[in-house]
Design a protein around this motif. Structure first.
Motif, PDB file in Angstrom:
ATOM      1  N   SER A 165      26.669 -10.184 -49.535  1.00 49.87           N
ATOM      2  CA  SER A 165      26.627 -10.736 -48.181  1.00 49.87           C
ATOM      3  C   SER A 165      25.726 -11.958 -48.135  1.00 49.87           C
ATOM      4  CB  SER A 165      26.107  -9.697 -47.185  1.00 49.87           C
ATOM      5  OG  SER A 165      27.003  -8.619 -47.121  1.00 49.87           O
ATOM      6  N   LEU A 166      24.547 -11.792 -48.697  1.00 49.89           N
ATOM      7  CA  LEU A 166      23.631 -12.927 -48.723  1.00 49.89           C
ATOM      8  C   LEU A 166      24.251 -14.087 -49.494  1.00 49.89           C
ATOM      9  CD1 LEU A 166      20.650 -13.220 -47.630  1.00 49.89           C
ATOM     10  CD2 LEU A 166      21.605 -10.923 -47.536  1.00 49.89           C
ATOM     11  N   ILE A 171      26.666 -16.003 -47.399  1.00 44.56           N
ATOM     12  CA  ILE A 171      25.965 -16.880 -46.460  1.00 44.56           C
ATOM     13  C   ILE A 171      25.439 -18.117 -47.194  1.00 44.56           C
ATOM     14  CG2 ILE A 171      23.975 -17.064 -44.903  1.00 44.56           C
ATOM     15  CD1 ILE A 171      24.317 -14.072 -44.301  1.00 44.56           C
ATOM     16  N   SER A 198      24.526  -5.968 -50.267  1.00 42.95           N
ATOM     17  CA  SER A 198      23.510  -6.874 -49.728  1.00 42.95           C
ATOM     18  C   SER A 198      23.583  -8.216 -50.445  1.00 42.95           C
ATOM     19  CB  SER A 198      22.107  -6.301 -49.940  1.00 42.95           C
ATOM     20  OG  SER A 198      21.913  -5.191 -49.109  1.00 42.95           O
ATOM     21  N   TRP A 237      11.891  -9.021 -44.060  1.00 43.03           N
ATOM     22  CA  TRP A 237      13.041  -9.139 -44.954  1.00 43.03           C
ATOM     23  C   TRP A 237      12.606  -9.314 -46.405  1.00 43.03           C
ATOM     24  CZ3 TRP A 237      17.371  -7.367 -45.629  1.00 43.03           C
ATOM     25  CH2 TRP A 237      18.301  -7.936 -46.508  1.00 43.03           C
ATOM     26  N   SER A 255      17.570 -11.085 -37.768  1.00 38.76           N
ATOM     27  CA  SER A 255      17.024  -9.743 -37.552  1.00 38.76           C
ATOM     28  C   SER A 255      15.682  -9.803 -36.836  1.00 38.76           C
ATOM     29  CB  SER A 255      16.912  -8.989 -38.873  1.00 38.76           C
ATOM     30  OG  SER A 255      16.194  -9.751 -39.821  1.00 38.76           O
ATOM     31  N   TRP A 283      19.123 -14.787 -42.345  1.00 35.74           N
ATOM     32  CA  TRP A 283      19.146 -13.343 -42.055  1.00 35.74           C
ATOM     33  C   TRP A 283      17.841 -12.893 -41.393  1.00 35.74           C
ATOM     34  CZ3 TRP A 283      22.252  -9.341 -41.549  1.00 35.74           C
ATOM     35  CH2 TRP A 283      21.696  -8.062 -41.559  1.00 35.74           C
ATOM     36  N   TYR A 323      26.505  -6.942 -35.207  1.00 39.26           N
ATOM     37  CA  TYR A 323      25.385  -6.318 -34.485  1.00 39.26           C
ATOM     38  C   TYR A 323      25.876  -5.509 -33.289  1.00 39.26           C
ATOM     39  CZ  TYR A 323      21.565  -5.872 -31.175  1.00 39.26           C
ATOM     40  OH  TYR A 323      20.674  -5.379 -30.276  1.00 39.26           O
ATOM     41  N   ASP A 352      18.400 -16.186 -46.896  1.00 42.14           N
ATOM     42  CA  ASP A 352      17.346 -15.233 -46.524  1.00 42.14           C
ATOM     43  C   ASP A 352      16.760 -15.574 -45.161  1.00 42.14           C
ATOM     44  OD1 ASP A 352      17.452 -13.618 -48.715  1.00 42.14           O
ATOM     45  OD2 ASP A 352      15.830 -14.620 -49.799  1.00 42.14           O
ATOM     46  N   MET A 371      28.057 -12.489 -37.185  1.00 44.47           N
ATOM     47  CA  MET A 371      26.910 -11.604 -37.278  1.00 44.47           C
ATOM     48  C   MET A 371      26.604 -10.928 -35.946  1.00 44.47           C
ATOM     49  SD  MET A 371      24.488 -13.210 -40.158  1.00 44.47           S
ATOM     50  CE  MET A 371      23.380 -11.873 -39.901  1.00 44.47           C
TER      51      MET A 371
END
Lengths: 210, 210, 210, 210
Positions: free
Chosen positions: B139-140, B143, B136, A178, B173, B169, B102, B166, B98
């Motif tokens: 979204s971050l 969060i 991006s 990331w 992922s 996320w 997914y 970060d 989330m």
DNA sequence: GATGAATGAGTATTCATTCAT
DNA sequence: TATGAATGAATACTCATTCAT
């Protein structure tokens, strides 16, 4: 040193020469954009020569993983051998070891995921494939042992150690992937290492029994 | 509705038709094995037509990300709007959101990382690139807000909320990528969801003030 | 003429264009030395285009056989339809027909033997393969009929007509191959036609009842 | 025996060793699929060594022909030396001899036709080429003599004996090639030998004066 | 002579992209 | 707009041949 042995050594030197070149080229272009021609000229060899040492492009790529996985396992086992350390300190060593491995070869994470493609797996020799599987399994197992020990000593919560090892690895690779991707998308400064440290600080706190 | 507007709407319909087809094809074959021909025939259009709507293959692929990122942002903002919830419950909602995203499009993780290739970025139009960056970031940011709130309420430790986002996320992922890859290498059973839950349980515990 | 039909006709024209070029190139260089590039430039097309009309090199080559076998069968059936002729005269017509076919496309003999390679057969589509088998069988069958008729009329010896057809074909192709090869090795004058005539004169005499 | 002569003998032994290996490999894979590496390892030599004995792959292949042609000529001359036999019996011996040669090395037919490629001829040394031409000519000549004799004795029709020899050879090779190819295309049973016998029975009858 | 590692030219095939209709 | 035929650059891999040892 017999003539046989000298030849074997020479052969290994060539393999390494190719692996080093391949690592550079794959790093900068990625698997698909990198051509065998690129790698050959980086290694100052002819394309045909690559095939004397590696069955095909996939196997050359997978060999990079093998090399770094071997190094990873050595580092992990070294950490595990420190029997007298407290679980928290062992965890710190663990994180350091993994970060060293990452610095030694940043491709490791992407390599590990490239292997997931079933198309890739089809082209690997069974021998190489089983070596990789074996090393992966052992590495994860070593990590799991550390969590198990921490639980036995009453420091960590009791959860399935293999699952914890998976999560540990996932967190590590997730942060690296990331942050690498963010570097490009957001042009942020590289704060990978701090992020990793924070991530594992939280993870460690989360593991503690109370 | 003016004729101009109707045309615009028709054009958007076509774009979506292509995106839906592309998603199916890319999901089953991956970026490199999927051909524009495959996508065109899945969309019941001719290859040439794809180029009336997307500059090239890379941009078509990136557009999938855009679409799912839009959906992700909507879900995240929805969670964030629940002002009365306790941080822990909000976190649960966050994880659920989330996971839903997914499940809606499992490609999301891989898409996000495909974008990291600088070769890919070169082929994207600046406009599309900035849209993706923007989504991006938002979204971050959303969060991060949740963690910030938790810290303000005295429930979570005080750490840089963006970094926490970060890590959140990355953990998400990381677990998904790792479990997907393990599925093939080790033939393990699919315990993705349990692993995700365990991972976030630990993460939440780690965040708690003490 | 519908638009569909026109397209079909256009497509067929292109196929023929490629086949004509391929015939020229294969004739002068042989299967292995001829490259798809050679054929493409002979046809004034790009290499990629060949693959829109033929699956691969083997199938393009085999298509040449198909075309000439079709012509051969037409000629043979035409001979066979002459019910009133004496066996000897029919045989003469038969030989003439085969010689015409050979002159129309001297590659026929070599093509027929190229097909024998099992490597070749593997790369042919089942449909094309069965068409070729079918035409071969029918052609041989037609020849056999002529010998059968001759035996029924009491002119020829009674032997298995299929075997006679095989021998007839073998003699024909043997003489052609041998004379072609001698042309190069001995630089003799081309007396192929006379040799063929003599060969079949002897063959006819040998068939006669006494 | 001088040292020179011993060396020469040793050299000849090596050549034969290579030729034997080459025959095996070419027989099983055909000219194009057989690699020099294959032949070298079959001969338990290194690839480089082959080039000390043969100019190139084509010439090695052609040397096989030379060897079998030598054997063929010996057999034919042996038949021809039987002065007291009736022409019919001589013909029988002739056919037997040729069949023996074929069984000794079934490649002979294909070899003979491989030579026809002008691309092949270009790569042969003039010396080898002339040896091959010479042996071919002599073999055909010997066959021709048998027909000539038969004509002189009033048993066979008077036709140009060289042409008869050509036809004889063409019939022989035509039947063999055709039956070999049919075996694969039609999955027929192997009735090569019977077909050969029938073919030559007819041929003999056709030659008889009345 | 013998070796066998290295060479590098050669080629079938694919597929993103274009453009005349 | 839409088409889809045509393009042609791109590339992994092979293998006859060479040459330093």
């Amino acid at each position: 040193m017999g003539i046989q042995e000298r030849k074997e050594r020479e052969r290994e030197r060539r393999r390494q020469q190719i692996i080093v070149a391949a690592k550079r080229v794959f790093s900068s272009k990625g698997f698909n954009k990198a051509t065998m021609e690129d790698i050959a000229s980086e290694a100052e060899l002819s394309p045909g020569t690559l095939y004397l040492y590696f069955k095909n492009k996939e196997e050359l790529y997978a060999s990079l993983s093998l090399r770094i996985l071997q190094y990873l396992l050595i580092r992990l086992e070294h950490v595990n051998r420190e029997k007298d350390l407290k679980p928290e300190d062992k965890m710190k060593l663990l994180i350091e070891a993994m970060y060293d491995v990452y610095e030694f070869d940043p491709l490791i994470i992407i390599n590990m995921f490239h292997l997931q493609s079933s198309e890739t797996l089809k082209n690997l020799s069974p021998q190489l494939l089983s070596q990789i599987k074996d090393l992966s399994r052992k590495s994860l197992g070593t990590i799991a042992t550390i969590f198990e020990e921490g639980a036995e000593k009453g420091v960590y919560i009791k959860k399935h150690p293999v699952a914890l090892a998976d999560i540990f690895w996932a967190l590590f690779s997730g942060v690296i992937l990331w942050e690498s991707s963010k570097k490009i998308i957001n042009d942020d400064k590289d704060y990978l290492k701090q992020t990793l440290e924070l991530a594992f600080e939280i993870f460690s706190r989360g593991l503690r029994k109370d």
